[in-house]
Design a protein around this motif. Structure first.
Motif, PDB file in Angstrom:
ATOM      1  N   ASP B  79     -14.568  35.722 -23.621  1.00  0.00           N
ATOM      2  CA  ASP B  79     -15.249  37.011 -23.486  1.00  0.00           C
ATOM      3  C   ASP B  79     -16.704  36.933 -23.910  1.00  0.00           C
ATOM      4  N   THR B  80     -16.959  36.190 -24.981  1.00  0.00           N
ATOM      5  CA  THR B  80     -18.342  36.077 -25.449  1.00  0.00           C
ATOM      6  C   THR B  80     -18.869  34.683 -25.135  1.00  0.00           C
ATOM      7  N   GLY B  81     -20.176  34.605 -24.976  1.00  0.00           N
ATOM      8  CA  GLY B  81     -20.795  33.347 -24.584  1.00  0.00           C
ATOM      9  C   GLY B  81     -20.949  32.388 -25.756  1.00  0.00           C
ATOM     10  N   GLU B  82     -21.375  31.191 -25.434  1.00  0.00           N
ATOM     11  CA  GLU B  82     -21.571  30.149 -26.445  1.00  0.00           C
ATOM     12  C   GLU B  82     -23.060  30.030 -26.749  1.00  0.00           C
TER      13      GLU B  82
END
Lengths: 487, 487
Positions: B79-82
């Motif tokens: 869901d969230t980026g790196e």
């Protein structure tokens, strides 16, 4: 002087090469010259094709007619090569006279904007130069394609997975669907052809993409069998039509297809992006029930061209059985690893690019939430534009937008007081092409136009990129008026 | 922290965006973060995918099994980026575990080596991100494709020109030939399908590429109609077969085809490169007489993947008539420029990449003479290798090489004194796969193998790249012996 060539040529003639007394060419110096050239070109790309090409103060295009451009570019290929500096100038010119699709005022196609992660991933796939025939040739990209396809299937709602491939464009993905449906209808056709079969019929809407007609022609059904006929075997529903951005009601179509055992394919090349948005995925309600989906990540989700997935819910290796040719030089069965990772024979291509990486890296970098935000933002901007069009004199919506396509007429002052009549429509028909010509020649922005059925030419504005602001949309309407007010 | 994402997300929510009191996102800062990311990635590409990947002292591949590689790479999309640093590490890992096809000891496919101009041209096409539907969308690339196709036609010997397109791979180019031949045979098939037609038959040799069978299946003829049948309409001659590198006698086949009015297509995907060589172009003698040619510049001539031309001698717009669908949103006829420069409707694809640029820049930079030198050099090296194989104990040629394919068996000491018998062949059949496994795991080089008819598994060594030296070929033979001598 192009050192890279001089070294290649200067070190060893072919005759010397066959003489065991002579050495091999100076590969090390060649490589140094090559690396220096690549480094200089990368700097040009960064300055011209990234920084300048996305700067709103620069032009979207520097229009030149074919004749002018042929004179500006020295296109001729000669016996001897050109100097490094000339080649670098070719690179600069190529960028300069190309359309800047990453520019905030490019709205001409169903792709736009610059996605830095996808651009980087593209550079890597080009530098790596490999093909997805076999795991041994593309280990990382094989796994990445698999990971991305699986994540997309979850978004579609295929809880038990399925199969799929990335293809060179949505037309190819749609063609795969038609071919799989035919194969499932009668696997013998692969060997004996469709001569003895009843007339097979594909169903799609008038608004379906022209790739379905191209598939019908190529696959031997004939384009006349796309709408009417004897034995329907394939139904195409469109999620996001090209011009109007309309969505077919998938659930209702699926009811009928399930009843009659018809293959239901969804061409979600354009509208598939809505699947990442909780707010908008209702547009594709029922998509988990269909047999196959074509979904272009290079459209709403901004991957570099091309990044087009074909996904099939089947888990009986239909894709493999339908397309396999079993070439012995690639798909040896006596390999030392699990050959189910060799995906190449599922494809009608032989070499196939690792396009999945171009979106996997985006998704990895920004996460699903950011993808959702981008889609929501593009659709909010499209709604904003539609509201502005309704407010402004001389602008008229063709249809209330369902997705990111905003279709509208610009009516110049000279036509505003005319009664609605065939004569008015005929005059209005000439307005969009005239404005488009002036737009291209000024290079201020790019928007498409077309007629549609009996409707005269209108603009189709597509809002995709998060690099676009409301100010850019206001500019578009101001600029159209400014370019067309004297017509 | 990935600034690029934070800025996109942090500046404006979708709700704020629709509120006219709020501003638009900080596009300028976003772009700075994006540019910095691209610049860092370019440095990684230069170091890892160019310098290191072509260094003979480095490995050709770092073999990991699918299970190991999945553990090494964090493939999951969340869901969230790196973070930016994690994404740059992903890029490094992707390059590290990919096969280095530009390495001097990569001989596994019909492509190899690193061509710096083509790599640069690929980066530019990716950065420009456009498609060859229309002149307005791709002015430079449209003219470049035209210039390159015309130069290729001259080499083929079509003095009066013809038509053509670049396609995603030779399989697609071959498929175009089959479809055009069918269309010429009966244009009505495009609309009504092939149901009412006599059984149509394609002729090719046993050694023809499997893409012909794939085309037969996809186009509705059925694979069984490739060899025998009722009405032949299409003959494929192969210039450079995949495994053995053999050439069909084009002139003799053309005599028969002209007599019976059959469409003669030459699959010169692999062997087409010989056309640039005065010394070797006799291999394709008669090619100026044929109807169509498929020629992959990404094979012998080292363009980046894919760069595949389909050329047709016809000058009656067959390509356009056979494939056109006339989409109104792209191919408006009321445009302000000469719409014959809109090439998109000749294709079965919709968006189509500007692949021609990837070789036009090479040709421009090095000139025809250098291309000729490279081909002559590769073929001289192939001859050198064949001579060495004849000299060495335990090596045996499968066939005298006609082109750059050198096919040979390695016979380990334990088998050398066995009489020629089915038992020997059976044992020999297991040698190449075993050596290949050890080769991949050591990463020292990559060479393909396959069986062929009744012949047991043999190595197919392909010499293409001018970065390869005689020392590299000596190494190959030494290394095979070293890897396989205990078998």
């Amino acid at each position: 002087m192009n050192l890279y060539v001089i070294n290649f040529k200067g070190q060893t003639t072919v005759e010397e090469l066959m003489n065991p007394e002579k050495g091999s060419p100076g590969a090390a110096e060649d490589m140094e010259a090559a690396e220096s050239f690549i480094q200089q070109a990368m700097e040009i790309i960064l300055q011209e094709a990234v920084k300048k090409a996305t700067n709103v103060k620069e032009k979207v295009c520097e229009w030149r007619s074919p004749e002018q451009l042929k004179e500006l570019l020295d296109l001729e290929l000669k016996d001897t090569g050109e100097s490094e500096s000339k080649i670098l100038q070719c690179c600069r010119d190529t960028i300069r006279y190309s359309v800047k699709t990453g520019h905030p005022r490019f709205f001409n196609q169903l792709f736009a904007g610059m996605e830095p992660h996808s651009m980087v991933a593209s550079f890597i796939t080009e530098a790596i130069k490999t093909s997805l025939y076999t795991y041994e040739m593309a280990p990382v990209f094989t796994l990445i394609e698999d990971a991305l396809l699986k994540t997309m299937m979850k978004l579609i709602g295929w809880e038990e997975g399925g199969d799929g491939l990335f293809n060179p464009g949505g037309s190819m993905s749609n063609m795969y669907a038609v071919n799989l449906a035919r194969y499932r209808y009668c696997p013998d056709f692969k060997e004996i052809g469709i001569y003895a079969s009843p007339r097979l019929v594909m169903l799609t809407s008038q608004e379906g993409h022209y790739s379905l007609a191209k598939a019908a022609a190529l696959l031997g059904f004939g384009t006349k069998n796309v709408y009417v006929g004897a034995v329907p075997f394939f139904v195409n529903a469109t999620a996001g039509t090209t011009v109007l951005g309309a969505f077919d009601p998938i659930d209702e179509i699926a009811d009928i297809c399930e009843k009659h055992n018809l293959w239901l394919h969804v061409d979600a090349c354009w509208g598939g992006g809505a699947l990442v948005s909780k707010k908008h995925r209702h547009l594709l309600k029922g998509i988990q029930r269909v047999n196959s989906v074509a979904w272009n990540l290079h459209k709403m989700l901004m991957a570099t061209l091309q990044c087009s997935a074909f996904l099939v819910r089947d888990k009986s290796c239909l894709l493999q059985r339908c397309h396999c040719a079993g070439a012995s030089y690639l798909f040896q069965q006596d390999k030392f690893y699990d050959v189910s990772y060799d995906t190449g024979d599922k494809s009608v291509q032989c070499s196939r690019k690792p396009d999945a990486f171009k979106f996997w890296l985006v998704w990895k970098a920004v996460g699903t939430r950011e993808l959702e935000y981008r889609v929501d933002r593009a659709l909010a901007l499209a709604r904003y534009l539609a509201q502005e069009i309704k407010k402004r004199e001389g602008f008229r919506l063709v249809i209330e937008p369902e997705f990111a396509n905003v279709c509208f007429w610009y009516i110049p002052p000279s036509l505003r007081n005319l009664p609605e009549s065939p004569e008015l429509w005929k005059k209005l028909h000439t307005v969009a092409p005239a404005v488009k010509e002036r737009m291209m020649k000024s290079g201020s922005m790019m928007i498409g136009y077309q007629k549609h059925g009996v409707k005269p030419n209108f603009f189709r504005m597509v809002v995709i990129s998060p690099q676009v602001s409301r100010q850019d949309l206001d500019f578009v309407l101001d600029e159209i008026h400014s370019l067309g007010k004297d017509l």
